[in-house]
Design a protein around this motif. Structure first.
Motif, PDB file in Angstrom:
ATOM      1  N   UNK A 141     -10.583 -11.343   2.259  1.00 34.72           N
ATOM      2  CA  UNK A 141      -9.084 -11.696   2.295  1.00 34.72           C
ATOM      3  C   UNK A 141      -8.194 -11.099   3.344  1.00 34.72           C
ATOM      4  N   UNK A 142      -7.114 -12.184   3.098  1.00 39.59           N
ATOM      5  CA  UNK A 142      -5.777 -10.775   4.356  1.00 39.59           C
ATOM      6  C   UNK A 142      -6.011  -9.800   4.436  1.00 39.59           C
ATOM      7  N   UNK A 143      -5.510  -9.411   5.804  1.00 37.37           N
ATOM      8  CA  UNK A 143      -4.883  -7.618   4.774  1.00 37.37           C
ATOM      9  C   UNK A 143      -6.372  -6.988   4.250  1.00 37.37           C
ATOM     10  N   UNK A 144      -7.794  -7.080   4.876  1.00 39.89           N
ATOM     11  CA  UNK A 144      -8.710  -6.488   4.499  1.00 39.89           C
ATOM     12  C   UNK A 144      -9.218  -5.467   5.363  1.00 39.89           C
ATOM     13  N   UNK A 145      -9.051  -6.066   6.632  1.00 40.54           N
ATOM     14  CA  UNK A 145      -9.358  -5.966   8.075  1.00 40.54           C
ATOM     15  C   UNK A 145     -10.542  -5.590   8.817  1.00 40.54           C
ATOM     16  N   UNK A 195     -14.438  -6.969   1.010  1.00 43.28           N
ATOM     17  CA  UNK A 195     -13.211  -6.440  -0.429  1.00 43.28           C
ATOM     18  C   UNK A 195     -11.937  -5.798  -1.013  1.00 43.28           C
ATOM     19  N   UNK A 196     -10.778  -6.087  -1.277  1.00 42.37           N
ATOM     20  CA  UNK A 196     -10.001  -4.538  -0.371  1.00 42.37           C
ATOM     21  C   UNK A 196      -8.835  -5.461  -2.453  1.00 42.37           C
ATOM     22  N   UNK A 197      -8.061  -4.720  -2.791  1.00 46.19           N
ATOM     23  CA  UNK A 197      -7.694  -4.991  -3.874  1.00 46.19           C
ATOM     24  C   UNK A 197      -6.095  -5.967  -3.684  1.00 46.19           C
ATOM     25  N   UNK A 198      -5.839  -5.923  -4.428  1.00 45.48           N
ATOM     26  CA  UNK A 198      -4.066  -6.966  -3.447  1.00 45.48           C
ATOM     27  C   UNK A 198      -3.479  -6.218  -3.546  1.00 45.48           C
ATOM     28  N   UNK A 199      -2.641  -5.382  -4.437  1.00 45.77           N
ATOM     29  CA  UNK A 199      -2.096  -4.111  -4.061  1.00 45.77           C
ATOM     30  C   UNK A 199      -2.180  -4.267  -2.219  1.00 45.77           C
ATOM     31  N   UNK A 200      -3.373  -3.337  -2.028  1.00 45.52           N
ATOM     32  CA  UNK A 200      -3.463  -3.020  -0.554  1.00 45.52           C
ATOM     33  C   UNK A 200      -2.980  -4.298   0.257  1.00 45.52           C
ATOM     34  N   UNK A 201      -3.524  -5.310   0.066  1.00 44.13           N
ATOM     35  CA  UNK A 201      -2.991  -6.753   0.778  1.00 44.13           C
ATOM     36  C   UNK A 201      -1.958  -6.732   1.020  1.00 44.13           C
ATOM     37  N   UNK A 222      -8.653 -18.001  -6.225  1.00 42.40           N
ATOM     38  CA  UNK A 222      -9.779 -19.491  -5.953  1.00 42.40           C
ATOM     39  C   UNK A 222     -10.986 -19.133  -4.810  1.00 42.40           C
ATOM     40  N   UNK A 223     -10.601 -17.688  -4.172  1.00 36.68           N
ATOM     41  CA  UNK A 223     -11.655 -17.157  -3.022  1.00 36.68           C
ATOM     42  C   UNK A 223     -12.026 -16.056  -3.051  1.00 36.68           C
ATOM     43  N   UNK A 224     -11.759 -15.211  -4.261  1.00 34.39           N
ATOM     44  CA  UNK A 224     -12.953 -14.580  -4.366  1.00 34.39           C
ATOM     45  C   UNK A 224     -14.630 -14.741  -4.935  1.00 34.39           C
ATOM     46  N   UNK A 225     -14.781 -15.789  -5.726  1.00 28.43           N
ATOM     47  CA  UNK A 225     -16.161 -16.254  -5.683  1.00 28.43           C
ATOM     48  C   UNK A 225     -17.114 -16.634  -4.913  1.00 28.43           C
ATOM     49  N   UNK A 226     -16.214 -17.348  -3.779  1.00 25.71           N
ATOM     50  CA  UNK A 226     -16.708 -18.037  -1.870  1.00 25.71           C
ATOM     51  C   UNK A 226     -17.001 -16.465  -1.991  1.00 25.71           C
ATOM     52  N   UNK A 261     -19.124  -3.986   0.507  1.00 18.54           N
ATOM     53  CA  UNK A 261     -17.964  -2.715   1.002  1.00 18.54           C
ATOM     54  C   UNK A 261     -16.671  -3.084   0.262  1.00 18.54           C
ATOM     55  N   UNK A 262     -15.934  -1.743  -0.369  1.00 18.37           N
ATOM     56  CA  UNK A 262     -14.703  -1.923  -0.742  1.00 18.37           C
ATOM     57  C   UNK A 262     -14.542  -1.629   0.380  1.00 18.37           C
ATOM     58  N   UNK A 263     -13.112  -2.117   1.110  1.00 25.11           N
ATOM     59  CA  UNK A 263     -12.055  -1.234   2.183  1.00 25.11           C
ATOM     60  C   UNK A 263     -10.938  -1.203   1.541  1.00 25.11           C
TER      61      UNK A 263
END
Length: 176
Positions: A12-16, A104-110, A139-143, A152-154
């Protein structure tokens, strides 16, 4: 899995993806590309303008062509846009032409990482809320998960640490 010589960063956006991608490319002495920057360079306009003029559908068509072209290269690290994975054809190309790393990142971090970003079209909508990011994640995480070779969790680590973690994981998937 057969050895692959490209690395494609999704998430997602903001994942780095761009920041970590640059670090990873430097560590591996590989060329780095950012699909959004390539679109901007080739159109001579920023992503928001392309979205405004052509809508998301027109933007995704441009993105599909750029991804097709870039993924044919050898020995690259590619940071993709957050919505790149929406088209099945693009997911298939990414999956077939390189090692796909899902950041992968959390919505809070995004929210923290993107709250002041004026270049992201989906954040410019008038009623942007936490729910907007939640809907995108649903919508996107399953894709992302569907095509990821490595996840990897960022969260709170530096780009350099994440890039080094990716290097360790790449060895496990026979990356050349």
């Amino acid at each position: 899995m057969a050895a692959k010589c490209n690395i494609f960063l999704i998430g997602p956006m903001g994942a780095g993806k761009s920041t970590i991608g640059r670090q990873l490319a430097q560590l591996l002495n590989m060329d780095f590309f950012d699909s959004d920057q390539e679109i901007e360079r080739r159109t001579g306009a920023d992503i928001s303008w392309v979205f405004d003029l052509e809508g998301e559908k027109g933007f995704r068509e441009r993105e599909k062509k750029i991804i097709n072209e870039l993924t044919k290269k050898q020995g690259i690290v590619l940071a993709t846009g957050g919505g790149t994975i929406k088209l099945k054809e693009t997911r298939n190309r990414l999956s077939a032409r390189g090692v796909v790393v899902y950041l992968k990142t959390t919505i809070k971090k995004q929210m923290i990482r993107t709250q002041h970003d004026k270049k992201r079209p989906l954040l410019q909508i008038e009623k942007f809320t936490l729910k907007t990011l939640e809907d995108l994640a649903n919508e996107r995480n399953p894709l992302y998960e569907e095509i990821a070779d490595i996840t990897i969790h960022n969260e709170d680590q530096t780009a350099k640490i994440i890039a080094n973690q990716i290097l360790i994981l790449l060895k496990k998937v026979n990356f050349n």
